[in-house]
Write an enzyme that holds these catalytic residues in place. Structure first.
Site, PDB file in Angstrom:
ATOM      1  CG  HIS A  15      -0.252   0.320   2.495  1.00 27.70           C
ATOM      2  ND1 HIS A  15       0.518  -0.617   3.140  1.00 27.70           N
ATOM      3  CD2 HIS A  15      -0.183   1.436   3.244  1.00 27.70           C
ATOM      4  CE1 HIS A  15       1.018  -0.083   4.238  1.00 27.70           C
ATOM      5  NE2 HIS A  15       0.621   1.176   4.335  1.00 27.70           N
TER       6      HIS A  15
HETATM    7  C1  UD1 Z   1      -2.122   5.329   6.181  1.00 29.35           C
HETATM    8  C2  UD1 Z   1      -0.822   5.757   6.849  1.00 29.35           C
HETATM    9  C3  UD1 Z   1       0.204   4.655   6.693  1.00 29.35           C
HETATM   10  C4  UD1 Z   1      -0.321   3.323   7.158  1.00 29.35           C
HETATM   11  C5  UD1 Z   1      -1.605   3.025   6.424  1.00 29.35           C
HETATM   12  C6  UD1 Z   1      -2.177   1.715   6.836  1.00 29.35           C
HETATM   13  C7  UD1 Z   1      -0.286   8.137   6.767  1.00 29.35           C
HETATM   14  C8  UD1 Z   1       0.557   9.154   6.109  1.00 29.35           C
HETATM   15  N1  UD1 Z   1      -0.275   6.926   6.201  1.00 29.35           N
HETATM   16  O1  UD1 Z   1      -1.872   5.250   4.796  1.00 29.35           O
HETATM   17  O2  UD1 Z   1       1.336   4.989   7.478  1.00 29.35           O
HETATM   18  O3  UD1 Z   1       0.637   2.321   6.911  1.00 29.35           O
HETATM   19  O4  UD1 Z   1      -2.527   4.082   6.698  1.00 29.35           O
HETATM   20  O5  UD1 Z   1      -3.317   1.410   6.134  1.00 29.35           O
HETATM   21  O6  UD1 Z   1      -0.919   8.437   7.748  1.00 29.35           O
HETATM   22  N2  UD1 Z   1      -9.242   4.813   2.044  1.00 29.35           N
HETATM   23  C9  UD1 Z   1     -10.480   4.241   2.008  1.00 29.35           C
HETATM   24  N3  UD1 Z   1     -11.048   3.881   3.197  1.00 29.35           N
HETATM   25  C10 UD1 Z   1     -10.435   4.074   4.381  1.00 29.35           C
HETATM   26  C11 UD1 Z   1      -9.173   4.671   4.406  1.00 29.35           C
HETATM   27  C12 UD1 Z   1      -8.575   5.023   3.225  1.00 29.35           C
HETATM   28  O7  UD1 Z   1     -11.058   4.046   0.945  1.00 29.35           O
HETATM   29  O8  UD1 Z   1     -11.016   3.708   5.425  1.00 29.35           O
HETATM   30  C13 UD1 Z   1      -8.584   5.188   0.769  1.00 29.35           C
HETATM   31  C14 UD1 Z   1      -8.838   6.604   0.369  1.00 29.35           C
HETATM   32  O9  UD1 Z   1      -9.004   6.638  -0.994  1.00 29.35           O
HETATM   33  C15 UD1 Z   1      -7.551   7.308   0.700  1.00 29.35           C
HETATM   34  C16 UD1 Z   1      -6.526   6.201   0.528  1.00 29.35           C
HETATM   35  O10 UD1 Z   1      -7.198   5.002   0.888  1.00 29.35           O
HETATM   36  O11 UD1 Z   1      -7.322   8.383  -0.138  1.00 29.35           O
HETATM   37  C17 UD1 Z   1      -5.333   6.383   1.416  1.00 29.35           C
HETATM   38  O12 UD1 Z   1      -5.729   6.588   2.784  1.00 29.35           O
HETATM   39  P1  UD1 Z   1      -4.835   7.508   3.743  1.00 29.35           P
HETATM   40  O13 UD1 Z   1      -5.403   7.518   5.104  1.00 29.35           O
HETATM   41  O14 UD1 Z   1      -4.575   8.807   3.095  1.00 29.35           O
HETATM   42  O15 UD1 Z   1      -3.435   6.793   3.764  1.00 29.35           O
HETATM   43  P2  UD1 Z   1      -3.059   5.259   3.746  1.00 29.35           P
HETATM   44  O16 UD1 Z   1      -2.463   4.946   2.430  1.00 29.35           O
HETATM   45  O17 UD1 Z   1      -4.177   4.420   4.228  1.00 29.35           O
END
Ligand code: UD1
Length: 382
Positions: free
Chosen positions: A216
């Site tokens: 991821h």
């Molecule tokens: C975040 C953390 C990362 C961790 C990861 C675990 C930061 C900078 N990154 O990254 O350290 O390893 O979580 O999963 O804080 N999304 C959904 N549903 C959700 C959450 C996210 O659809 O419940 C999608 C959204 O499109 C979002 C993307 O995933 O834009 C990324 O989510 P985000 O919270 O920005 O960062 P992660 O890549 O999950």
């Protein structure tokens, strides 16, 4: 009650935001709430992760009580997401006036809430659980979060000696650093037996050996060329063993956007035909069940390198660096980068090996880290 009342409970606000935080706050909350006379704890969920599969299932399975306060910040760019966390969290601190804010890990919520606490008047002290980890790669958003959080923290709880050294090298006062072990391993030890009964292999129709993959990191999934190189490696590994791939929402979106899931891969009509099974994210117990029994784990996560080490499962990390070097020095982890050939060769070596590595014993990774943290807080003056 006044601040100087030595008998009043210490008021703590414990923050969780994203999936890797939930298994860390669960044992902390339990340890604090075991001593109601000593601690008065509020659990804040920032809502950085919000899907059932990324959040709710962990609360249910790990027995985490409903958050006292939910900030509902959701997904956005780094700046916007962190800003939303900060704006909402400042209101929480205005109302709660805690003695301490306790943050875990390295996600945007960790850094955002630390910064808010440090700038309150009067300042609210910050405790960071899992402090001192360093990849020395500032292109990783988590590395920036770790640096910011640690520099603002009054108490720094570490998992290993390398983390202590990193903090001391950065000029952090030794008296603030407490090596307590690994709260995520507290949760693993507590739930591993329960996870033995999970029926995830039956549901997925897995009977023999398999590899388990998570992917991821933006550096691995946001760039089509890099993702394609990794997928090419998976297709090659999938000829030897099925690769089970619970895909993070970010990764699922990228696979769809680049058209990589169903075709356009050399040597395969689609990932499924190539033995790479992309499935929805799994809950904690199902994932732990699959980790423990995997022939091989491939990952770019931080925490999974540690879990694989404690489970004694060979782990190949698809990165050039790790903030958790103890998993390489003492554990089952190897850094294999993102090039197709290197990944495939390392995977084949693992799959050919006759014996599994013996799980190492890492000092203090014994299931009691949260208890040690609560003991440090219990000794603090009120
Ligand atoms: C975040 C953390 C990362 C961790 C990861 C675990 C930061 C900078 N990154 O990254 O350290 O390893 O979580 O999963 O804080 N999304 C959904 N549903 C959700 C959450 C996210 O659809 O419940 C999608 C959204 O499109 C979002 C993307 O995933 O834009 C990324 O989510 P985000 O919270 O920005 O960062 P992660 O890549 O999950």
């Amino acid at each position: 009650m006044t601040k100087a009342d030595p008998l009043r409970p210490l008021r703590l606000v414990l923050v969780a935001g994203a999936r890797p935080n939930f298994m860390k706050v669960a044992p902390l909350l339990r340890a604090f709430r075991r001593r109601p006379g000593r601690f008065d704890v509020r659990l804040v969920h920032t809502g950085q992760h919000y899907d059932d599969a990324m959040s709710d299932v962990f609360f249910e399975e790990l027995g985490i009580p409903r958050p006292d306060i939910h900030l509902g910040v959701g997904s956005a760019s780094h700046a916007l997401q962190t800003a939303r966390v900060m704006e909402a969290f400042e209101r929480v601190l205005d109302e709660e006036h805690p003695d301490w804010v306790v943050v875990v890990g390295d996600v945007n919520s960790t850094a955002g809430c630390s910064l808010v606490a440090a700038k309150m008047t009067p300042r609210v002290r910050v405790a960071h659980v899992e402090a001192g980890l360093r990849s020395r790669d500032r292109d990783m958003p988590e590395e920036v979060n770790r640096l910011v959080t640690d520099v603002l923290s009054d108490l720094l709880f570490t998992t290993s000696a390398d983390a202590d050294r990193n903090l001391l090298d950065e000029g952090i006062d030794r008296r603030r650093i407490h090596r307590v072990g690994n709260v995520m391993i507290d949760t693993l030890k507590r739930f591993v037996r329960l996870s033995d009964g999970a029926d995830v292999r039956r549901r997925l129709g897995i009977s023999g050996r398999y590899a388990l993959l998570t992917l991821h990191r933006p550096a691995n999934v946001d760039d089509e060329a890099v993702l394609r190189r990794i997928l090419d490696a998976l297709v090659a590994i999938g000829r030897d063993v099925p690769v089970i791939f619970p895909a993070h929402p970010r990764t699922a979106k990228r696979l769809a956007a680049f058209g990589l899931q169903a075709g356009r891969l050399p040597g395969a009509d689609g990932l499924a035909e190539a033995g790479v099974r992309v499935i929805a994210p799994l809950g904690y117990l199902d994932f732990l069940h699959l980790q423990k029994r995997a022939a091989l784990i491939l990952t770019d996560s931080g925490g999974i390198q540690e879990e694989a080490t404690i489970l004694g499962v060979p782990c190949l990390t698809l990165r050039d660096n790790t903030e958790r070097p103890i998993t390489v020095a003492r554990g089952t982890n190897r850094l294999v980068g993102r090039d197709t050939r290197g990944i495939v060769e390392a995977a084949r070596r693992v799959l050919r090996a006759r014996r599994r590595p013996r799980p190492p014993r890492i000092p203090l990774w014994d299931g009691r880290a949260a208890e040690r943290i609560a003991a440090v807080f219990a000794r603090l003056p009120r």
